[in-house]
Design a protein around this motif. Structure first.
Motif, PDB file in Angstrom:
ATOM      1  N   ASN A  74       0.808  -1.216   0.000  1.00  0.00           N
ATOM      2  CA  ASN A  74       0.000   0.000   0.000  1.00  0.00           C
ATOM      3  C   ASN A  74       0.844   1.270   0.000  1.00  0.00           C
ATOM      4  O   ASN A  74       0.418   2.294  -0.525  1.00  0.00           O
ATOM      5  N   ILE A  75       2.035   1.209   0.592  1.00  0.00           N
ATOM      6  CA  ILE A  75       2.937   2.364   0.579  1.00  0.00           C
ATOM      7  C   ILE A  75       3.315   2.718  -0.859  1.00  0.00           C
ATOM      8  O   ILE A  75       3.344   3.891  -1.239  1.00  0.00           O
ATOM      9  N   PHE A  76       3.579   1.713  -1.673  1.00  0.00           N
ATOM     10  CA  PHE A  76       4.011   1.951  -3.050  1.00  0.00           C
ATOM     11  C   PHE A  76       2.849   2.111  -4.019  1.00  0.00           C
ATOM     12  O   PHE A  76       2.999   2.710  -5.077  1.00  0.00           O
ATOM     13  N   ASP A  77       1.682   1.598  -3.662  1.00  0.00           N
ATOM     14  CA  ASP A  77       0.476   1.762  -4.483  1.00  0.00           C
ATOM     15  C   ASP A  77      -0.148   3.113  -4.150  1.00  0.00           C
ATOM     16  O   ASP A  77      -1.151   3.208  -3.456  1.00  0.00           O
ATOM     17  N   ARG A  78       0.456   4.162  -4.659  1.00  0.00           N
ATOM     18  CA  ARG A  78       0.098   5.530  -4.266  1.00  0.00           C
ATOM     19  C   ARG A  78      -1.310   5.946  -4.678  1.00  0.00           C
ATOM     20  O   ARG A  78      -1.926   6.772  -4.034  1.00  0.00           O
ATOM     21  N   ASN A  79      -1.824   5.386  -5.773  1.00  0.00           N
ATOM     22  CA  ASN A  79      -3.157   5.796  -6.217  1.00  0.00           C
ATOM     23  C   ASN A  79      -4.247   4.815  -5.772  1.00  0.00           C
ATOM     24  O   ASN A  79      -5.388   4.908  -6.220  1.00  0.00           O
ATOM     25  N   ASP A  80      -3.900   3.879  -4.908  1.00  0.00           N
ATOM     26  CA  ASP A  80      -4.859   2.930  -4.312  1.00  0.00           C
ATOM     27  C   ASP A  80      -5.680   2.151  -5.337  1.00  0.00           C
ATOM     28  O   ASP A  80      -6.855   1.873  -5.120  1.00  0.00           O
ATOM     29  N   ASP A  81      -5.029   1.752  -6.446  1.00  0.00           N
ATOM     30  CA  ASP A  81      -5.751   0.952  -7.435  1.00  0.00           C
ATOM     31  C   ASP A  81      -5.426  -0.538  -7.328  1.00  0.00           C
ATOM     32  O   ASP A  81      -5.744  -1.328  -8.198  1.00  0.00           O
ATOM     33  N   ASP A  82      -4.766  -0.928  -6.224  1.00  0.00           N
ATOM     34  CA  ASP A  82      -4.404  -2.309  -5.919  1.00  0.00           C
ATOM     35  C   ASP A  82      -3.444  -2.923  -6.932  1.00  0.00           C
ATOM     36  O   ASP A  82      -3.451  -4.118  -7.184  1.00  0.00           O
ATOM     37  N   GLN A  83      -2.610  -2.057  -7.505  1.00  0.00           N
ATOM     38  CA  GLN A  83      -1.527  -2.512  -8.368  1.00  0.00           C
ATOM     39  C   GLN A  83      -0.422  -1.466  -8.379  1.00  0.00           C
ATOM     40  O   GLN A  83      -0.673  -0.297  -8.105  1.00  0.00           O
TER      41      GLN A  83
ATOM     42  N   ASP B 276       2.146   0.345 -10.705  1.00  0.00           N
ATOM     43  CA  ASP B 276       2.477   0.580 -12.108  1.00  0.00           C
ATOM     44  C   ASP B 276       3.967   0.899 -12.239  1.00  0.00           C
ATOM     45  O   ASP B 276       4.713   0.880 -11.251  1.00  0.00           O
ATOM     46  N   GLN B 277       4.389   1.203 -13.458  1.00  0.00           N
ATOM     47  CA  GLN B 277       5.817   1.426 -13.690  1.00  0.00           C
ATOM     48  C   GLN B 277       6.368   2.586 -12.869  1.00  0.00           C
ATOM     49  O   GLN B 277       7.460   2.497 -12.310  1.00  0.00           O
ATOM     50  N   ALA B 278       5.634   3.670 -12.764  1.00  0.00           N
ATOM     51  CA  ALA B 278       6.107   4.829 -11.988  1.00  0.00           C
ATOM     52  C   ALA B 278       6.228   4.472 -10.512  1.00  0.00           C
ATOM     53  O   ALA B 278       7.216   4.818  -9.853  1.00  0.00           O
ATOM     54  N   GLU B 279       5.223   3.764  -9.993  1.00  0.00           N
ATOM     55  CA  GLU B 279       5.254   3.353  -8.590  1.00  0.00           C
ATOM     56  C   GLU B 279       6.365   2.325  -8.356  1.00  0.00           C
ATOM     57  O   GLU B 279       7.043   2.353  -7.328  1.00  0.00           O
ATOM     58  N   PHE B 280       6.577   1.436  -9.322  1.00  0.00           N
ATOM     59  CA  PHE B 280       7.647   0.448  -9.223  1.00  0.00           C
ATOM     60  C   PHE B 280       9.005   1.137  -9.219  1.00  0.00           C
ATOM     61  O   PHE B 280       9.904   0.760  -8.472  1.00  0.00           O
TER      62      PHE B 280
END
Length: 105
Positions: free
Chosen positions: A30-39, A41-45
């Motif tokens: 959840n820390i890295f899933d900044r937009n709370d879409d349960d995935q 993405d490349q930017a978050e990764f």
């Protein structure tokens, strides 16, 4: 090298985790899933990779994401995140850095 293992060998089932491990994994995810879409993405990764101290180009991040994206949908879901985290479990900081360097080849 550690990252060259077969994809199916990296799969860790959620049911294999204790409730505490599951809570820790979900919190980290959840820390890295900044937009709370349960995935993730490349930017978050990219943020995840940089947060652990690895300075990678966008191309390197994209290629590494592909290695852990088992269902090829372009994002890391919670199951893939668990497999990725378990893949590095028990690694020393030096081993993790070496494994990440291998991933970026």
């Amino acid at each position: 090298d550690v990252l060259s293992v077969r994809r199916d060998a990296m799969t860790v089932e959620i049911s294999q985790l204790t409730s505490e491990e599951l809570h820790i994994m979900r919190t980290a995810f959840n820390i890295f899933d900044r937009n709370d879409d349960d995935q993730i993405d490349q930017a978050e990764f990219g943020s995840l990779i940089r947060a652990i101290g690895f300075n990678a180009s966008n191309h390197e991040i994209q290629e590494t994401l592909k290695k852990f994206d088992k269902n090829k949908d372009g994002v890391i879901d919670f199951q893939e995140f668990i497999s990725m985290a378990k893949h590095f479990e028990g690694c020393s900081k030096d081993d993790m850095e070496q494994n990440l360097r291998q991933a970026f080849r």
